[in-house]
Design a protein around this motif. Structure first.
Motif, mmCIF file in Angstrom:
data_model
loop_
_atom_site.group_PDB
_atom_site.id
_atom_site.type_symbol
_atom_site.label_atom_id
_atom_site.label_comp_id
_atom_site.label_asym_id
_atom_site.label_seq_id
_atom_site.Cartn_x
_atom_site.Cartn_y
_atom_site.Cartn_z
ATOM 1 N N SER A 44 0.819 -1.217 0.000
ATOM 2 C CA SER A 44 0.000 0.000 0.000
ATOM 3 C C SER A 44 0.853 1.268 0.000
ATOM 4 O O SER A 44 2.008 1.274 0.416
ATOM 5 C CB SER A 44 -0.916 0.012 1.224
ATOM 6 O OG SER A 44 -0.156 0.185 2.415
ATOM 7 N N GLU A 45 0.227 2.334 -0.455
ATOM 8 C CA GLU A 45 0.862 3.653 -0.428
ATOM 9 C C GLU A 45 1.121 4.090 1.018
ATOM 10 O O GLU A 45 2.145 4.704 1.316
ATOM 11 C CB GLU A 45 -0.037 4.655 -1.145
ATOM 12 C CG GLU A 45 0.570 6.032 -1.293
ATOM 13 C CD GLU A 45 -0.353 7.011 -2.016
ATOM 14 O OE1 GLU A 45 -0.024 8.210 -1.983
ATOM 15 O OE2 GLU A 45 -1.372 6.608 -2.592
ATOM 16 N N ALA A 46 0.213 3.731 1.917
ATOM 17 C CA ALA A 46 0.372 4.087 3.330
ATOM 18 C C ALA A 46 1.623 3.434 3.915
ATOM 19 O O ALA A 46 2.407 4.081 4.616
ATOM 20 C CB ALA A 46 -0.866 3.677 4.127
ATOM 21 N N GLU B 136 -2.351 16.448 2.343
ATOM 22 C CA GLU B 136 -2.673 15.575 1.209
ATOM 23 C C GLU B 136 -2.481 14.085 1.527
ATOM 24 O O GLU B 136 -2.933 13.231 0.769
ATOM 25 C CB GLU B 136 -1.859 15.956 -0.040
ATOM 26 C CG GLU B 136 -0.372 15.916 0.141
ATOM 27 C CD GLU B 136 0.244 17.262 0.511
ATOM 28 O OE1 GLU B 136 1.436 17.440 0.239
ATOM 29 O OE2 GLU B 136 -0.451 18.117 1.083
ATOM 30 N N HIS B 137 -1.850 13.754 2.648
ATOM 31 C CA HIS B 137 -1.641 12.355 3.037
ATOM 32 C C HIS B 137 -2.705 11.841 4.002
ATOM 33 O O HIS B 137 -2.794 10.634 4.230
ATOM 34 C CB HIS B 137 -0.280 12.187 3.717
ATOM 35 C CG HIS B 137 0.873 12.633 2.903
ATOM 36 N ND1 HIS B 137 1.778 13.581 3.344
ATOM 37 C CD2 HIS B 137 1.288 12.273 1.662
ATOM 38 C CE1 HIS B 137 2.691 13.777 2.417
ATOM 39 N NE2 HIS B 137 2.410 13.009 1.383
ATOM 40 N N ILE B 138 -3.487 12.735 4.610
ATOM 41 C CA ILE B 138 -4.296 12.312 5.755
ATOM 42 C C ILE B 138 -5.390 11.304 5.415
ATOM 43 O O ILE B 138 -5.580 10.347 6.162
ATOM 44 C CB ILE B 138 -4.877 13.510 6.541
ATOM 45 C CG1 ILE B 138 -5.782 14.379 5.685
ATOM 46 C CG2 ILE B 138 -3.803 14.304 7.196
ATOM 47 C CD1 ILE B 138 -6.477 15.475 6.464
ATOM 48 N N MET C 182 -5.555 9.053 2.956
ATOM 49 C CA MET C 182 -4.940 7.768 2.635
ATOM 50 C C MET C 182 -4.449 7.070 3.902
ATOM 51 O O MET C 182 -4.701 5.882 4.121
ATOM 52 C CB MET C 182 -3.792 8.001 1.634
ATOM 53 C CG MET C 182 -2.954 6.794 1.316
ATOM 54 S SD MET C 182 -1.422 6.683 2.291
ATOM 55 C CE MET C 182 -0.546 8.167 1.872
ATOM 56 N N LEU C 183 -3.766 7.807 4.777
ATOM 57 C CA LEU C 183 -3.228 7.207 5.997
ATOM 58 C C LEU C 183 -4.328 6.853 6.994
ATOM 59 O O LEU C 183 -4.306 5.771 7.598
ATOM 60 C CB LEU C 183 -2.206 8.143 6.644
ATOM 61 C CG LEU C 183 -0.901 8.310 5.869
ATOM 62 C CD1 LEU C 183 -0.059 9.427 6.473
ATOM 63 C CD2 LEU C 183 -0.119 6.997 5.827
ATOM 64 N N ALA C 184 -5.299 7.739 7.170
ATOM 65 C CA ALA C 184 -6.380 7.464 8.128
ATOM 66 C C ALA C 184 -7.161 6.211 7.716
ATOM 67 O O ALA C 184 -7.466 5.360 8.565
ATOM 68 C CB ALA C 184 -7.306 8.667 8.232
ATOM 69 N N LEU C 185 -7.464 6.095 6.436
ATOM 70 C CA LEU C 185 -8.189 4.906 5.964
ATOM 71 C C LEU C 185 -7.371 3.640 6.176
ATOM 72 O O LEU C 185 -7.895 2.616 6.612
ATOM 73 C CB LEU C 185 -8.549 5.052 4.484
ATOM 74 C CG LEU C 185 -9.657 6.055 4.171
ATOM 75 C CD1 LEU C 185 -9.775 6.269 2.667
ATOM 76 C CD2 LEU C 185 -10.980 5.613 4.771
ATOM 77 N N ALA C 186 -6.092 3.696 5.881
ATOM 78 C CA ALA C 186 -5.237 2.518 6.022
ATOM 79 C C ALA C 186 -5.124 2.075 7.485
ATOM 80 O O ALA C 186 -5.241 0.883 7.790
ATOM 81 C CB ALA C 186 -3.849 2.802 5.445
#
Length: 144
Positions: free
Chosen positions: A75-77, A95-97, A99-103
């Motif tokens: 994953s990108e995370a 811009e990362h939040i 993607m990271l929160a979901l992961a």
């Protein structure tokens, strides 16, 4: 690079959260130069800006590795968070939040250690704060 051999696993990992910014004006700056400084701030550059960071969370390097190992390694995370093990520092911007929160939200808490659950909870809280204040960011950095 084998993440288990990272030299950044040996120390502590600090999650620094931006608490405030201010323009460093201790010197008498000509008005024309101030306009350049304020313009660079407006477009996202930090010329003459001092960021005040405070540690929101800490863990050991091995706890960090254990924590991010619950993410999908493709994953990108995971790639983003693995950057700390490669460089000793990563920055999480607005811009990362998502993607990271979901992961991290997808991780089965029953499979996490107590420390990993604490890190996930604290991390998502900081990501939520960044969502509400987009000028904020998080820096994950190693220390001795």
């Amino acid at each position: 690079m084998d993440v288990a051999e990272s030299r950044h696993l040996n120390g502590e990992v600090y999650f620094y959260r931006l608490t405030r910014k201010f323009v460093d004006e201790k010197d008498d700056i000509p008005q024309s130069a101030k306009q350049v400084m304020y313009y660079t701030l407006a477009i996202g550059h930090h010329l003459g800006i001092v960021d005040c960071l405070s540690a929101a969370m800490t863990c050991s390097g091995t706890e960090y590795l254990d924590w991010i190992s619950a993410l999908d390694p493709e994953s990108e995370a995971y790639r983003k968070m693995k950057g700390f093990l490669m460089f000793g520092e990563i920055t999480v911007f607005p811009e990362h939040i998502n993607m990271l929160a979901l992961a991290f939200d997808r991780i089965d808490q029953a499979q996490q250690s107590v420390k990993s659950r604490e890190l996930t909870k604290g991390f998502i809280e900081v990501l939520t704060a960044i969502y509400h204040e987009p000028n904020m960011y998080l820096m994950i950095r190693g220390g001795q």
